[in-house]
Design an enzyme around this catalytic site. Structure first.
Site, mmCIF file in Angstrom:
data_model
loop_
_atom_site.group_PDB
_atom_site.id
_atom_site.type_symbol
_atom_site.label_atom_id
_atom_site.label_comp_id
_atom_site.label_asym_id
_atom_site.label_seq_id
_atom_site.Cartn_x
_atom_site.Cartn_y
_atom_site.Cartn_z
ATOM 1 N N GLU A 11 0.852 -1.196 0.000
ATOM 2 C CA GLU A 11 0.000 0.000 0.000
ATOM 3 C C GLU A 11 0.891 1.251 0.000
ATOM 4 O OE1 GLU A 11 -3.722 0.231 0.370
ATOM 5 O OE2 GLU A 11 -3.157 2.253 -0.220
ATOM 6 N N HIS B 60 0.745 -9.218 -2.286
ATOM 7 C CA HIS B 60 -0.649 -8.839 -2.519
ATOM 8 C C HIS B 60 -0.960 -9.102 -3.988
ATOM 9 C CE1 HIS B 60 -3.895 -5.660 -2.832
ATOM 10 N NE2 HIS B 60 -4.213 -6.258 -1.714
ATOM 11 N N SER C 296 -9.628 -11.142 0.225
ATOM 12 C CA SER C 296 -10.391 -9.963 0.653
ATOM 13 C C SER C 296 -11.251 -9.426 -0.471
ATOM 14 C CB SER C 296 -9.465 -8.874 1.201
ATOM 15 O OG SER C 296 -9.019 -8.042 0.179
ATOM 16 N N HIS D 196 -1.616 23.334 32.838
ATOM 17 C CA HIS D 196 -1.097 22.027 32.432
ATOM 18 C C HIS D 196 0.304 21.785 32.982
ATOM 19 C CE1 HIS D 196 -3.977 20.914 29.041
ATOM 20 N NE2 HIS D 196 -4.463 22.006 29.576
HETATM 21 C C1 HCA Z 1 -6.172 -1.061 -3.641
HETATM 22 C C2 HCA Z 1 -6.595 -2.303 -2.960
HETATM 23 C C3 HCA Z 1 -6.660 -2.300 -1.479
HETATM 24 C C4 HCA Z 1 -6.701 -3.757 -1.109
HETATM 25 C C5 HCA Z 1 -6.928 -4.072 0.301
HETATM 26 C C6 HCA Z 1 -6.910 -5.533 0.622
HETATM 27 C C7 HCA Z 1 -7.899 -1.555 -0.948
HETATM 28 O O1 HCA Z 1 -5.018 -0.644 -3.544
HETATM 29 O O2 HCA Z 1 -6.987 -0.559 -4.358
HETATM 30 O O3 HCA Z 1 -6.300 -6.313 -0.088
HETATM 31 O O4 HCA Z 1 -7.537 -5.888 1.629
HETATM 32 O O5 HCA Z 1 -7.762 -0.557 -0.280
HETATM 33 O O6 HCA Z 1 -8.991 -2.022 -1.237
HETATM 34 O O7 HCA Z 1 -5.528 -1.658 -0.926
HETATM 35 CU CU CU Z 2 -5.787 0.024 0.243
#
Ligand code: HCA
Ligand code: CU
Length: 383
Positions: A20, A79, A141, A296
């Site tokens: 991410e 991922h 997911s 404080h």
């Molecule tokens: C994205 C996908 C993801 C995936 C999250 C996950 C999101 O980058 O668009 O695998 O649980 O935010 O949905 O990061």
């Molecule tokens: Cu994400």
């Protein structure tokens, strides 16, 4: 004290700084960078690290192989899309697990992959069966979970649980969920699946930390975080802030991590990205332990817990008692004078405090100004 009737169980951090976080504006990590930050995060004690898909580029695959070979305690994840080819390459790179994702909202189904719910499930089953056969941990997911049809996502989760996943993932992809919604969704999911539950929350409306915390209260077992919260747009749950939230709930929850390393980890990333650690970052931000108003500082000088939920020393941080301003009180001035070796009798202490306030009303002052006022006070001769 208010009763805390929803406890948090033990949990795992999935650090996604190299997945991410790679989606953050301007983020560029070499293989060496990836190894370096993985080393720091390993020392810190994160349980998992998630890297970008090996399909993205040859460097992405090389980095996964390099991390797979390094000495480490964390489990290595990548991922991937719900595609067999992606899963094969992931396994070939030596990961311990694969985080598989697919969109389930109408938006994603229509504008992204164009598959029906049945197709999503069949594909998921194939990919999960393959990954299981290779002995790697599997997570499935549903991207954009909160804008998906509730019954649809529960159907997908149930099917994936039956297919043998280790975890299902809930993703607040566009950062619109609130803590109650998150709590409710995960509580419902807890009743539907037997496997672990992961939460991934974006911060577009500032709820990412609260949502992650509520997810844990509702029975989630894994939380995605990144260092400083970097990610697409304004990012996801920041690791440090989540640690702070959990610490204030129960210090024992985060005792498993090497907390004093947090600041170094964040500084490393900030340097790499050419950004500052935002001033209001919990624990490590410049003002996280800055005390100013007289009321404080007086109490903090006697007992810091009066105005601190977090003990800076636990994170290798120091508190700052700021006295160079018009809100200063005489207790803080007395303390400063003592530091300078000056013992002020009460009338002179009042006089010095008034002098600091008067100067601060005229202009912005510094500690040096306070010190010159204190040093210029004629003390009664001590005999
Ligand atoms: C994205 C996908 C993801 C995936 C999250 C996950 C999101 O980058 O668009 O695998 O649980 O935010 O949905 O990061
Ligand atoms: Cu994400």
């Amino acid at each position: 004290m208010l009763n805390r009737n929803v406890p948090v169980q033990d949990f795992n951090i999935i650090d996604s700084t190299l997945r991410e976080g790679e989606q953050f504006r301007g983020a560029h990590f070499s293989v060496e960078d990836k190894l370096e930050i993985a080393g720091l995060l390993d020392q810190f004690g994160v349980e998992y690290m998630e890297l970008s898909t090996p399909v993205a580029s040859p460097q992405s695959a090389d980095a996964i192989r390099a991390l797979a070979d390094m000495p480490r305690r964390f489990k290595l994840l990548t991922h991937i899309r719900a595609e067999l080819d992606d899963a094969r390459l992931a396994v070939d790179c030596g990961v311990d697990g694969a985080d598989v994702y697919i969109g389930t909202s109408d938006y994603m189904r229509e504008y992204s992959h164009g598959k029906t719910l049945e197709q999503v499930i069949t594909l998921g089953q194939e990919v999960v069966a393959y990954l299981n056969s290779q002995g790697v941990e599997t997570r499935f997911s549903t991207e954009d979970t909160f804008r998906s049809n509730f019954a649809d996502v529960m159907t997908v989760y149930r099917a994936m649980d039956l297919a043998g996943v280790n975890r299902v993932g809930v993703a607040d992809t566009v950062g619109l969920a609130d803590p109650m919604q998150t709590f409710n969704l995960i509580s419902n999911l807890r009743d539907v699946v037997n496997c672990d539950i992961e939460f991934h929350g974006h911060n577009d409306s500032s709820c990412a930390v609260a949502n992650a915390f509520c997810a844990l209260q509702a029975g989630a077992t894994h939380i995605d975080t990144t260092i400083l919260g970097i990610g697409e747009r304004n990012g996801i749950t920041p690791m440090g802030a989540l640690i702070g939230r959990l610490y204030t709930c129960d210090r024992a929850l985060v005792a498993k991590y090497e907390l004093p390393l947090l600041a170094e980890i964040e500084r490393w990333l900030a340097r790499k990205l050419g950004i500052e650690i935002p001033f209001n970052t919990p624990i490590t931000g410049a003002v996280a332990f800055h005390h100013k108003a007289g009321v404080h500082t007086k109490a903090v000088l006697r007992n810091p817990t009066t105005y601190e939920a977090i003990d800076p020393a636990d994170f290798g941080q120091t508190r700052i008692i700021d006295i160079a301003h018009r809100l200063v009180g005489r207790n803080a001035i007395r303390e400063r004078a003592r530091l300078l070796g000056i013992e002020l009798p009460e009338p002179l202490l009042r006089h010095a405090t008034a002098a600091v306030k008067a100067l601060a009303d005229e202009r912005q002052i510094s500690l040096a100004d306070v010190d010159s006022i204190l040093n210029a006070i004629p003390l009664p001769a001590s005999d």
